[in-house]
Design an enzyme around this catalytic site. Structure first.
Site, short mmCIF file in Angstrom:
data_model
loop_
_atom_site.label_atom_id
_atom_site.label_comp_id
_atom_site.label_asym_id
_atom_site.label_seq_id
_atom_site.Cartn_x
_atom_site.Cartn_y
_atom_site.Cartn_z
N SER A 1 35.37 77.21 48.94
CA SER A 1 36.09 75.93 49.57
C SER A 1 37.16 76.60 50.67
O SER A 1 37.36 75.89 51.71
CB SER A 1 37.02 75.25 48.69
OG SER A 1 38.02 76.04 47.88
N SER B 1 40.20 78.21 43.81
CA SER B 1 39.45 77.23 44.64
C SER B 1 38.40 76.88 44.01
O SER B 1 37.79 77.58 43.05
CB SER B 1 39.33 77.94 45.92
OG SER B 1 38.34 78.92 45.86
N ASP B 2 37.77 75.74 44.44
CA ASP B 2 36.49 75.60 44.03
C ASP B 2 35.60 76.42 44.93
O ASP B 2 36.25 77.23 45.96
CB ASP B 2 36.00 73.86 44.68
CG ASP B 2 34.89 73.41 43.76
OD1 ASP B 2 34.09 74.25 43.35
OD2 ASP B 2 34.60 72.11 43.73
N CYS B 3 34.50 76.65 44.69
CA CYS B 3 33.66 77.85 45.10
C CYS B 3 33.27 78.03 46.61
O CYS B 3 32.79 76.75 47.12
CB CYS B 3 32.30 77.95 44.44
SG CYS B 3 32.63 78.13 42.43
#
Length: 580
Positions: free
Chosen positions: A293, A289-291
Site C-alpha cells: 500500500s 500496511s496492506d500489501c
C-alpha cells in the site's frame, strides 16, 4: 509423457517422505555465542530486550526487518521470519508464512465470517478463535506456519455489492465490534488469566483501517478510492470495530488500508495511525500496511514525489511493518537523505520485536515452552470439525417457510437435488481459506437422509451462461416429491478485487428456479449460497417454493449443516446481517 509420469511419481514420493522441520527461533540455548545477549534474557522487560536487539543492528540490517519477509540477523542468532500468515476463518495458506504438506494436509475451515457472525453467538466466536490458534501453534511447531496472523477483517459493510462482504461480520458496527473482540481474544489469549494481554498464543491483526468498503466497482478501485467521511460517520460507523479491537480485544496489530480517507492515504496519515490507534486507543503492538500500500500511494496516485518520500511519510505517520518490500528498498536512502530519522526506524522495530517476544520467539526452543506439546493430532481433530459443523448450523438463516420445512426422511421418497451450488465443495470455504480437513457438499449431506436422491446441476457454473443443462434439471424435478434447489454465487462473482453491480442471481439461475418450480409436483426448498445479499423476491410469488434458506459460505462441513437444517435435526435462526 513417460518422463512426466516419472517426475510426478518422484514429486509424490518427496511429498510423502517430507520430514517435519521445526520452526526456526531465536535465542537457542545451544548457541552459547548468541543466547547470552540481553535480548535473550526472559527476566528482562520486553521493551528492554527489544531495545537491546535493535541497538546491535546496522541501518542496512534494520531496514530489512521492516518487511514481511524479514531477513533476520544470523550473526546474532536471529533467523529470518515471515510475518504474513492468514487465519480469517481457519489457518490459511494464502500468506507465504503458512503451508500445508503430507504431514498436515489441511486445517479446520470454518464458515465465512458473514455466516458465523449471523449466529450472534459471542462464545462461538471466541471458541473458533481458540481452535484456530491451537491449530496455528501446532503448525508452527511443525515448521509449517508463523505466529503472526493478519486476521480478522473488521470493516463494516456499507454496500451489499462489496465483494469482500464474505470476510466481514456485516453492516452493524456493534456486531462487527463484538465479533472482533471475541475472535481476537480466541486467537491471542494464552488463558483465562491473560485477558489484558502479555504473552500471546498467536498474534492477531484487525484490518483494514479504515473506511474501506470498495474493491473494484464501475472503474473505481480501492487503490484510487478516496473515502469522504464525516467525523460523525467515522465515529459511529467505521472506527468502533477497530477501537474495540485495540481497547477490549487487546489486539497486537492493526493493518492500514489502500484507500484514502478525506484525501490522505490511511498508511500515511499520522492522525489516524500515531494519533488515534497508538496514541488515543493505546495499541500495544505494531501497525502493518496492506500489501504494497505504500508503493500504491506512490505509484497509483503519485502522492509523493519520490520513493524515499513515500517511505519516510509512512514511517513518520506511525507505520511499523510493510507487507511487501518497499520499505526494505527505500528506507535506508530516506534516512541518509534525512527525510526520516533513524530513531523512527528503531522505534518501529522495537514495536515489532516486542510482539515476537510476547509470542516466545526469543525464548528458545518452542517445544520446551507452553504450547510445545501441540502437533499433528491437534489439527483437524474431531472436536474441531464438530465445531465447524456447529458454526455453520448456527449461522444458517430461515428466510421463509410455509410449513414445508422440515422435510421428513421417511416420507420423502423421491428427492431431487439441483443447482450450480448443489454439489459445491471449494465454494463453501469462501476466500482467504486454506485446505480444509475434508468437504461435505450439500449433495453428500442430503444423500445421508435420502440415499436415492437424484442430482442435476442445472448450470455448469454459478454464472449460468446458457440454458443447456436446465432441461435435465426440469426432468429430475418432474418426478420428485421434493426438490432442494441450491443457487447463489462464488468467487467468480463476489471476491476481493471484484464487486457486484447488482443483487440478482447470475445468468439463467432465475430461469432455472422458475422452470424447476413449475415442473415439480412437490415442494421446492430454495437454498441461497452466497455472502452478499441476493434479490429473490421473485420466489415469493412461486407457490411451490415451500421454504427459503440462506446458508452463506458454510465451510467444510456445510453440506451436513444444510441437510440437518432441511430435515429438522437443527432449528435455524432468522436474523440476517444484511438484507436479501
Amino acid at each position: 509423457m513417460k518422463n512426466q509420469v516419472l517426475l510426478h511419481l518422484s514429486l509424490s514420493v518427496l511429498l510423502i517422505i517430507v520430514p517435519i522441520v521445526a520452526q526456526q527461533f531465536a535465542c537457542d540455548t545451544k548457541a552459547s555465542t548468541t543466547s547470552q545477549f540481553p535480548f535473550c534474557n526472559t527476566s528482562l522487560p520486553y521493551e528492554d530486550r527489544a531495545k537491546d536487539l535493535v541497538s546491535r543492528l546496522t541501518l542496512q540490517e534494520k531496514v530489512q526487518q521492516l518487511v514481511d519477509a524479514s531477513t533476520g540477523i544470523s550473526r546474532l542468532g536471529v533467523p529470518k521470519y515471515e510475518w504474513w500468515s492468514e487465519a480469517l476463518h481457519g489457518v490459511s495458506n494464502v500468506g507465504p508464512g503458512t503451508r500445508f504438506n503430507a504431514t498436515v494436509p489441511g486445517a479446520t475451515s470454518f464458515p465465512a465470517v458473514i455466516l458465523s457472525a449471523a449466529s450472534f453467538n459471542e462464545s462461538l466466536w471466541l471458541r473458533m478463535g481458540q481452535v484456530v490458534s491451537t491449530e496455528a501453534r501446532a503448525m508452527y511447531n511443525l515448521g509449517l506456519a508463523g505466529l503472526t496472523f493478519w486476521s480478522p477483517n473488521v470493516n463494516v459493510v456499507r454496500d451489499p455489492r462489496w465483494g469482500r462482504t464474505q470476510e466481514t461480520p456485516g453492516e452493524d458496527p456493534l456486531v462487527v465490534s463484538n465479533y472482533a473482540v471475541n475472535y481476537v481474544k480466541g486467537l491471542q489469549d494464552v488463558g483465562e488469566g491473560n485477558a489484558t494481554g502479555d504473552r500471546l498464543k498467536v498474534s492477531s491483526c484487525c484490518k483494514h483501517y479504515t473506511a474501506y468498503d470498495i474493491d473494484n466497482w464501475k472503474g473505481v478501485d480501492r487503490f484510487h478510492f478516496d473515502a469522504q467521511v464525516t467525523k460523525q460517520d467515522m465515529e459511529d460507523t467505521f472506527q468502533p470495530p477497530f477501537k474495540s479491537c485495540v481497547q477490549e480485544g487487546h489486539v497486537s496489530s492493526v493493518m492500514c488500508s489502500y484507500n484514502r480517507v478525506n484525501g490522505i492515504p490511511t498508511c500515511a496519515d499520522p492522525d489516524l495511525l500515531q494519533g488515534v490507534v497508538r496514541g488515543l486507543w493505546g495499541l500495544d503492538g505494531y501497525i502493518v500496511s496492506d500489501c504494497d500500500s505504500v508503493e500504491v500511494y506512490y505509484d497509483a496516485i503519485h502522492y509523493t514525489e519520490t520513493h524515499e518520500d513515500a517511505a519516510a511519510l509512512a514511517l513518520k505517520a506511525g507505520l511499523n511493518m510493510n507487507c511487501g518490500d518497499y520499505l526494505g528498498k527505500y528506507t535506508e536512502n530516506a534516512v541518509n537523505l534525512k527525510k526520516v530519522e533513524e530513531s523512527v526506524v528503531d522505534q518501529s522495530l522495537i514495536y515489532n520485536y516486542i510482539v515476537l517476544m510476547r509470542l516466545g520467539f526469543f525464548d528458545g526452543d518452542p517445544k520446551l515452552l507452553e504450547f510445545g506439546n501441540l502437533g499433528v493430532s491437534d489439527v483437524c481433530s474431531d472436536e474441531h470439525k464438530a465445531l465447524a459443523l456447529d458454526a455453520a448450523k448456527q449461522g444458517i438463516v430461515l428466510l421463509d417457510n410455509n410449513g414445508a420445512l422440515p422435510l421428513s426422511p421417511t416420507t420423502t421418497k423421491n428427492l431431487a437435488i439441483i443447482g450450480p451450488n448443489a454439489n459445491a465443495t471449494k465454494v463453501m470455504i469462501s476466500n482467504y481459506a486454506g485446505i480444509p480437513c475434508s468437504y461435505t457438499s450439500p449433495l453428500q449431506g442430503l444423500q445421508k437422509y435420502v440415499s436415492t436422491a437424484k442430482y442435476e446441476p442445472g448450470c455448469s457454473s454459478v454464472k449460468c451462461a446458457d440454458e443447456s443443462l436446465i432441461g435435465a434439471a426440469v426432468q429430475a424435478a418432474a418426478t420428485a416429491d421434493a426438490v432442494v434447489l441450491v443457487v447463489g454465487l462464488d468467487q467468480s462473482i463476489e471476491a476481493e478485487g471484484l464487486d457486484r453491480e447488482n443483487l440478482t442471481l447470475p445468468g439463467f439461475q432465475e430461469k432455472l428456479v422458475e422452470q424447476v418450480v413449475d415442473a415439480t409436483n412437490g415442494t421446492v426448498i430454495l437454498v441461497i449460497m452466497s455472502a452478499g445479499p441476493i434479490d429473490v423476491s421473485f420466489a415469493k410469488n412461486l407457490s411451490k417454493v415451500g421454504g427459503i434458506l440462506w446458508v452463506g459460505y458454510p465451510g467444510q462441513e456445510g453440506g451436513d449443516a444444510i441437510a440437518q437444517v432441511i430435515f429438522g435435526d437443527y432449528n435455524p435462526g432468522n436474523i440476517l446481517l444484511s438484507p436479501i
